[in-house]
Design a protein around this motif. Structure first.
Motif, PDB file in Angstrom:
ATOM      1  N   SER A   1      38.670  41.809  33.611  1.00  0.00           N
ATOM      2  CA  SER A   1      39.759  42.661  34.087  1.00  0.00           C
ATOM      3  C   SER A   1      39.233  43.817  34.928  1.00  0.00           C
ATOM      4  CB  SER A   1      40.595  43.168  32.914  1.00  0.00           C
ATOM      5  OG  SER A   1      39.811  43.988  32.095  1.00  0.00           O
TER       6      SER A   1
ATOM      7  N   GLU B   1      40.199  44.433  38.738  1.00  0.00           N
ATOM      8  CA  GLU B   1      40.705  45.721  39.239  1.00  0.00           C
ATOM      9  C   GLU B   1      39.942  46.144  40.489  1.00  0.00           C
ATOM     10  OE1 GLU B   1      43.255  47.790  38.410  1.00  0.00           O
ATOM     11  OE2 GLU B   1      43.820  45.946  37.381  1.00  0.00           O
TER      12      GLU B   1
ATOM     13  N   LYS C   1      40.829  44.147  43.471  1.00  0.00           N
ATOM     14  CA  LYS C   1      42.106  44.518  44.067  1.00  0.00           C
ATOM     15  C   LYS C   1      41.933  45.708  44.997  1.00  0.00           C
ATOM     16  CE  LYS C   1      45.272  42.771  40.574  1.00  0.00           C
ATOM     17  NZ  LYS C   1      45.963  43.125  39.336  1.00  0.00           N
TER      18      LYS C   1
END
Length: 294
Positions: free
Chosen positions: A140, A144, A147
């Motif tokens: 994750s 992140e 992104k």
DNA sequence: TTGGATAGTCCGATTACTTCA
DNA sequence: GGTGAAGTAATCGGACTATCC
């Protein structure tokens, strides 16, 4: 070295304008520029076919433009902010001279030596290729970061690796694989889009051919024309710019004027061709990044 | 200033391993 | 428990850029 593709390339560019120019108009361009001049550093690939001739919109920006991962605006400016200018290399353009970079390299080696993977264990020394599953947290965090920007500079890579207790190489590989997955999904989306676009065009073409046939038939037998419903035709009035359907009650005049010899009318009311693209609404599709399993 | 060497990154293709139905 | 498919970490090779000498 790399210019093996000097032939005339035909690229179909399908995408939105980049975030640098803020037009959100979808565009579909047929580009007949030589591929080599569009991108001289890459062999042509499927994604090159989608590449805009505009150099500000290379494949990556294109991916970002249409992208399902919805990279925030910061990405577009990322290069400027970090001084990363080369699309190919983050390190090469990483500010600092090689001697300075060497330190980072040494750090990297140190990291490699010291870092094992996230949890346990027997990473060290085993030459066999062991596949390490990243934990949920690691995935994750990486997600992140991806992104925010889908490439890493060495500093970020090191920091991330440290934070996640991974080797920098693992972080680098993860980003590479993630970009590949993104691109693959994007390609699937684009294919689907083009497929539907093609279907629409085929349908439109069929309709227009039919209409042409009907109009020809009318012209050959004008006496029949009076007794027939006019074919459905969209015509735009050049003066008022209104689209008139010939199926409406007042449309017969439009049709007849369209069929009338131009010589008889010094200012012919010629129908303005309607842009067929307009018939196919383009939706900016987004979808979520694949959830990385762990 | 030029050109070769080097280091680093990227991508595409592929392999190898893990997980799940 | 065995098996095939899907997902993905890791590897390989080629291409490219930036920097050094």
């Amino acid at each position: 070295m790399g210019d093996k593709n000097d032939g005339l390339g035909l690229s179909l560019s399908l995408g939105y304008a980049t975030q640098r120019n803020h037009h959100q108009q979808p565009s579909l361009k047929l580009n007949l520029m030589p591929l080599a001049s569009q991108n001289k550093h890459k062999k042509p690939s499927w994604t090159d076919l989608f590449q805009s001739p505009d150099r500000t919109c290379d494949t990556r920006l294109f991916q970002r433009g249409l992208d399902m991962n919805r990279v925030p605006a910061a990405v577009a400016d990322y290069d400027d902010e970090t001084g990363v200018s080369s699309p190919n290399s983050t390190l090469s353009s990483f500010s600092g001279k090689r001697s300075e970079r060497k330190q980072i390299g040494e750090e990297t080696e140190a990291e490699r030596a010291s870092c094992s993977r996230g949890s346990d264990d027997e990473d060290g020394g085993d030459a066999s290729r062991k596949k390490l599953r990243l934990s949920k947290e690691q995935s994750s965090v990486l997600e992140e970061n991806f992104k925010e920007h889908n490439t890493l500079n060495p500093k970020e890579k090191l920091a991330l690796a440290k934070q996640l207790n991974l080797r920098p190489r693992q972080v680098e590989v993860w980003f590479q694989n993630r970009r590949a997955r993104t691109k693959l999904k994007q390609t699937e989306v684009d294919c689907e889009y083009l497929k539907r676009f093609c279907e629409n065009l085929t349908e439109e073409n069929r309709r227009l051919l039919k209409e042409v046939q009907e109009l020809r038939a009318l012209k050959l037998s004008p006496q029949l024309y009076m007794h027939m419903n006019p074919p459905t035709t969209l015509t735009m009035c050049p003066s008022c710019k209104r689209v008139v359907s010939s199926a409406s009650s007042s449309s017969a005049a439009v049709v007849s004027s369209a069929l009338a010899p131009i010589a008889s009318n010094p200012q012919p009311q010629r129908p303005v061709p309607i842009n067929p693209w307009a018939a196919t609404p383009i939706h900016h599709r987004t979808f979520d990044a694949p959830a990385s399993s762990s």
